[in-house]
Design a protein around this motif. Structure first.
Motif, PDB file in Angstrom:
ATOM      1  N   ASN A 154      -4.765  -1.684   7.670  1.00 31.93           N
ATOM      2  CA  ASN A 154      -3.541  -1.454   6.905  1.00 31.93           C
ATOM      3  C   ASN A 154      -3.702  -0.289   5.929  1.00 31.93           C
ATOM      4  N   VAL A 155      -2.566   0.271   5.560  1.00 35.78           N
ATOM      5  CA  VAL A 155      -2.525   1.401   4.629  1.00 35.78           C
ATOM      6  C   VAL A 155      -1.864   0.951   3.323  1.00 35.78           C
ATOM      7  N   SER A 156      -2.509   1.288   2.209  1.00 38.50           N
ATOM      8  CA  SER A 156      -1.906   1.102   0.891  1.00 38.50           C
ATOM      9  C   SER A 156      -1.764   2.475   0.247  1.00 38.50           C
ATOM     10  N   VAL A 157      -0.668   2.684  -0.453  1.00 35.95           N
ATOM     11  CA  VAL A 157      -0.423   3.961  -1.127  1.00 35.95           C
ATOM     12  C   VAL A 157      -0.296   3.710  -2.624  1.00 35.95           C
ATOM     13  N   TYR A 158      -1.010   4.537  -3.409  1.00 30.90           N
ATOM     14  CA  TYR A 158      -0.869   4.477  -4.865  1.00 30.90           C
ATOM     15  C   TYR A 158      -0.249   5.781  -5.346  1.00 30.90           C
ATOM     16  N   VAL A 159       0.774   5.679  -6.188  1.00 34.44           N
ATOM     17  CA  VAL A 159       1.463   6.837  -6.760  1.00 34.44           C
ATOM     18  C   VAL A 159       1.273   6.811  -8.277  1.00 34.44           C
ATOM     19  N   HIS A 160       0.705   7.887  -8.819  1.00 36.48           N
ATOM     20  CA  HIS A 160       0.476   7.937 -10.267  1.00 36.48           C
ATOM     21  C   HIS A 160       1.506   8.837 -10.946  1.00 36.48           C
TER      22      HIS A 160
ATOM     23  N   LYS B 200       8.384   6.994   2.952  1.00 41.82           N
ATOM     24  CA  LYS B 200       8.983   6.332   4.120  1.00 41.82           C
ATOM     25  C   LYS B 200       9.006   7.252   5.341  1.00 41.82           C
ATOM     26  N   ALA B 201       9.181   8.547   5.090  1.00 38.82           N
ATOM     27  CA  ALA B 201       9.264   9.497   6.200  1.00 38.82           C
ATOM     28  C   ALA B 201       7.896   9.836   6.782  1.00 38.82           C
ATOM     29  N   ASN B 202       6.832   9.578   6.043  1.00 38.33           N
ATOM     30  CA  ASN B 202       5.510  10.027   6.477  1.00 38.33           C
ATOM     31  C   ASN B 202       4.518   8.906   6.766  1.00 38.33           C
ATOM     32  N   PHE B 203       4.924   7.658   6.566  1.00 38.67           N
ATOM     33  CA  PHE B 203       4.065   6.525   6.880  1.00 38.67           C
ATOM     34  C   PHE B 203       4.851   5.507   7.705  1.00 38.67           C
TER      35      PHE B 203
ATOM     36  N   THR C  27      -4.077  -9.593  -1.539  1.00 35.37           N
ATOM     37  CA  THR C  27      -4.578 -10.472  -0.486  1.00 35.37           C
ATOM     38  C   THR C  27      -5.112  -9.628   0.660  1.00 35.37           C
ATOM     39  N   ARG C  28      -6.020 -10.208   1.424  1.00 38.65           N
ATOM     40  CA  ARG C  28      -6.600  -9.471   2.545  1.00 38.65           C
ATOM     41  C   ARG C  28      -5.555  -9.168   3.614  1.00 38.65           C
ATOM     42  N   GLU C  29      -4.548 -10.027   3.731  1.00 40.88           N
ATOM     43  CA  GLU C  29      -3.518  -9.811   4.748  1.00 40.88           C
ATOM     44  C   GLU C  29      -2.681  -8.568   4.445  1.00 40.88           C
ATOM     45  N   THR C  30      -2.414  -8.348   3.166  1.00 42.90           N
ATOM     46  CA  THR C  30      -1.489  -7.267   2.829  1.00 42.90           C
ATOM     47  C   THR C  30      -2.178  -5.991   2.356  1.00 42.90           C
ATOM     48  N   THR C  31      -3.365  -6.109   1.793  1.00 44.33           N
ATOM     49  CA  THR C  31      -3.990  -4.905   1.251  1.00 44.33           C
ATOM     50  C   THR C  31      -4.514  -4.013   2.368  1.00 44.33           C
ATOM     51  N   GLY C  32      -4.606  -2.736   2.070  1.00 46.60           N
ATOM     52  CA  GLY C  32      -5.159  -1.792   3.021  1.00 46.60           C
ATOM     53  C   GLY C  32      -6.117  -0.856   2.307  1.00 46.60           C
ATOM     54  N   GLN C  33      -6.641   0.098   3.023  1.00 46.30           N
ATOM     55  CA  GLN C  33      -7.381   1.166   2.370  1.00 46.30           C
ATOM     56  C   GLN C  33      -6.376   1.951   1.532  1.00 46.30           C
ATOM     57  N   VAL C  34      -6.767   2.325   0.319  1.00 41.80           N
ATOM     58  CA  VAL C  34      -5.816   2.902  -0.639  1.00 41.80           C
ATOM     59  C   VAL C  34      -5.893   4.426  -0.622  1.00 41.80           C
ATOM     60  N   TYR C  35      -4.732   5.063  -0.432  1.00 35.89           N
ATOM     61  CA  TYR C  35      -4.611   6.515  -0.474  1.00 35.89           C
ATOM     62  C   TYR C  35      -3.835   6.867  -1.739  1.00 35.89           C
ATOM     63  N   GLY C  36      -4.521   7.498  -2.695  1.00 34.59           N
ATOM     64  CA  GLY C  36      -3.915   7.763  -3.996  1.00 34.59           C
ATOM     65  C   GLY C  36      -3.302   9.149  -4.082  1.00 34.59           C
ATOM     66  N   PHE C  37      -2.143   9.236  -4.728  1.00 32.30           N
ATOM     67  CA  PHE C  37      -1.445  10.504  -4.903  1.00 32.30           C
ATOM     68  C   PHE C  37      -1.085  10.703  -6.376  1.00 32.30           C
ATOM     69  N   GLY C  38      -1.180  11.954  -6.813  1.00 35.09           N
ATOM     70  CA  GLY C  38      -0.863  12.264  -8.203  1.00 35.09           C
ATOM     71  C   GLY C  38      -2.111  12.515  -9.024  1.00 35.09           C
ATOM     72  N   THR C  39      -1.910  13.019 -10.220  1.00 36.54           N
ATOM     73  CA  THR C  39      -3.022  13.355 -11.090  1.00 36.54           C
ATOM     74  C   THR C  39      -3.847  12.119 -11.439  1.00 36.54           C
ATOM     75  N   SER C  40      -5.152  12.253 -11.388  1.00 38.78           N
ATOM     76  CA  SER C  40      -6.157  11.223 -11.716  1.00 38.78           C
ATOM     77  C   SER C  40      -6.186  10.055 -10.736  1.00 38.78           C
TER      78      SER C  40
END
Length: 460
Positions: free
Chosen positions: A52-58, A132-135, A316-329
């Motif tokens: 799974n994929v998780s996205v973080y936006v800072h 939404k357009a890229n994942f 949870t393990r079902e929903t979490t994914g490897q996290v791809y972070g975007f934005g400063t820091s």
């Protein structure tokens, strides 16, 4: 049943140590890891778990800076700077996402800051539309935002819901006016109980309220009153964070010392009261400082020993994914590596504009470090680590797990003697008041700790 904390026990283990939001901790990240290393790590991540994929936006902007906060934030920025930052953020998302397999499902999006809800809804929508357009979104995705209640009203909630947000965390910190003034924070725009009711009405789930103990002007009585008000709102989750006072790292925290800070014993009392009040109200203790309703997915995941944790908090393990972070820091947490972006807005925007990425430092994990990470994650999240299962997960012999953590019974003997840790059939189980010194227990399985990199807050 009311829990009485063993003061002597907690004082015994109240030493400085990592919070283990990552392993190794971020203090081990180094600048030899750059943009090309991150691109390679992202490509490798497509064949690693979790799929799974998780996205973080800072979003680093705040209308005013809270003096207790340890996050990368900016205040006083005009609309043009914020708009330019969002354009840069969109550019980074578009480029990095090209290397993420579209066969993988995006299950989580998390917005943090800063104060994400303080920027305009139009700018938030531009970013969410880009994601939404890229994942490839899963049908049951989660999209959450950390919000300051000072800038959240019903109109903003409706706008966020229309964009696809379905989870919100409200950073209350405290209900006492004097405490909020001391940390330079405004009170809620809409009464918290009314806001929680409205969030639930329009379809938000996993509604979370954050409180912080150890702040200026907090007393045992005043913090109990804040916990009571938070529980009155009936959130799905409640968090009681211990304030980490590290002014040598975050200089803005120095300003709090003129007001005075609660001592260690007062903080333990606040933790004890919050724990007992939450449990009495029917909440299930999660991890070190979280509570959730029994039917919440966190409580269910803990029961099934499937709770997980990353820089954004418990999941949870079902929903979490490897996290791809975007934005400063922002920090990306992949199976094989960690990567962190430039911390200043100027450097971040210049580097993304130049080559689409802005990695300032990172860390590539060896297999041994991946094994240690899983041991520590299991202990921190589920109070339980089955070394045989971990060996199977990595397709290694059992003794390789023991070697990876440099196991020595002397390192854990005090926890066994204090009835905090039990070892049987290669299964390590934390019980009793061990959950309140879980960072200390995790430290006993951390070979990197002896390298002594960085400064850490007290564990209790």
């Amino acid at each position: 049943m009311k829990l009485e904390f063993d003061r002597n026990l907690l004082e015994k283990y109240n030493i400085a140590g990592p919070r283990y939001t990552s392993y190794p901790p971020a203090t081990f990240f180094h600048e030899a890891y750059g943009n090309e290393n991150y691109k390679e790590s992202v490509i490798l991540s497509n064949d690693e778990k979790p799929e799974n994929v998780s996205v973080y936006v800072h979003i680093p902007f705040c209308p005013q800076l809270c003096t207790f906060c340890g996050c990368t934030t900016y205040t006083g920025m005009g609309h043009n700077v914020i708009e330019k930052y969002v354009e840069t953020l969109i550019k980074e998302i578009k480029l990095v996402s090209k290397d993420v397999s579209k066969e993988r499902k995006l299950t989580q999006v998390h917005w943090g800051g800063g104060t994400p809800n303080a920027i305009s809804a139009d700018l938030i929508r531009k970013v969410t539309d880009t994601i939404k357009a890229n994942f490839n979104f899963a049908d049951d995705y989660e999209m959450a935002m950390e919000c300051s209640p000072a800038y959240l009203d019903f109109k903003m909630v409706d706008q966020l819901r229309d964009m696809g947000f379905n989870r919100i965390s409200l950073g209350i910190q405290d209900f006492k006016k004097e405490v909020l003034e001391a940390i330079n924070r405004k009170p809620a725009k809409v009464p918290v109980n009314e806001m929680v009711t409205y969030l639930r009405k329009v379809g938000f789930k996993g509604i979370n309220l954050d409180l912080v103990y150890g702040l200026p002007y907090q007393t045992k009585e005043s913090f109990k009153a804040s916990v009571a008000l938070a529980l009155e709102a009936k959130p799905d989750r409640l968090v009681t964070f211990s304030y980490a006072h590290v002014p040598s790292v975050m200089t803005r925290q120095k300003a709090l010392e003129k007001h005075g800070l609660p001592g260690a014993d007062e903080k333990i009392t606040m933790l004890e009261d919050a724990y007992n009040m939450a449990v009495e109200a029917g909440y299930v203790p999660i991890g070190m400082d979280h509570f959730s309703k029994p039917d919440d997915e966190f409580a269910i995941a803990l029961e099934e020993k499937k709770l997980h944790r990353n820089f954004q908090g418990y999941c949870t393990r079902e929903t979490t994914g490897q996290v791809y972070g975007f934005g400063t820091s922002s920090i990306s947490q992949l199976f094989n590596a960690y990567s962190q972006n430039e911390k200043t807005i100027k450097a971040y925007m210049e580097r993304v504009e130049a080559d689409g990425r802005a990695v300032v430092r990172g860390y590539r994990l060896s297999q041994n470090e991946q094994i240690v990470r899983q041991v520590i994650n299991e202990l921190m999240c589920n109070y339980y680590a089955d070394f045989k299962q971990i060996a199977a997960d990595f397709s290694v012999e059992l003794d390789e797990v023991y070697k990876a953590v440099e196991y020595d019974v002397l390192k854990v003997q005090s926890f066994i003697d204090d009835d905090l840790l039990q070892i049987e059939n290669d299964i390590f189980t934390v019980h009793g008041q061990g959950r309140f010194v879980i960072r200390n227990i995790a430290m006993a399985f951390d070979p990197a700790l002896k390298k002594g990199k960085g400064q850490y807050s007290k564990t209790v």
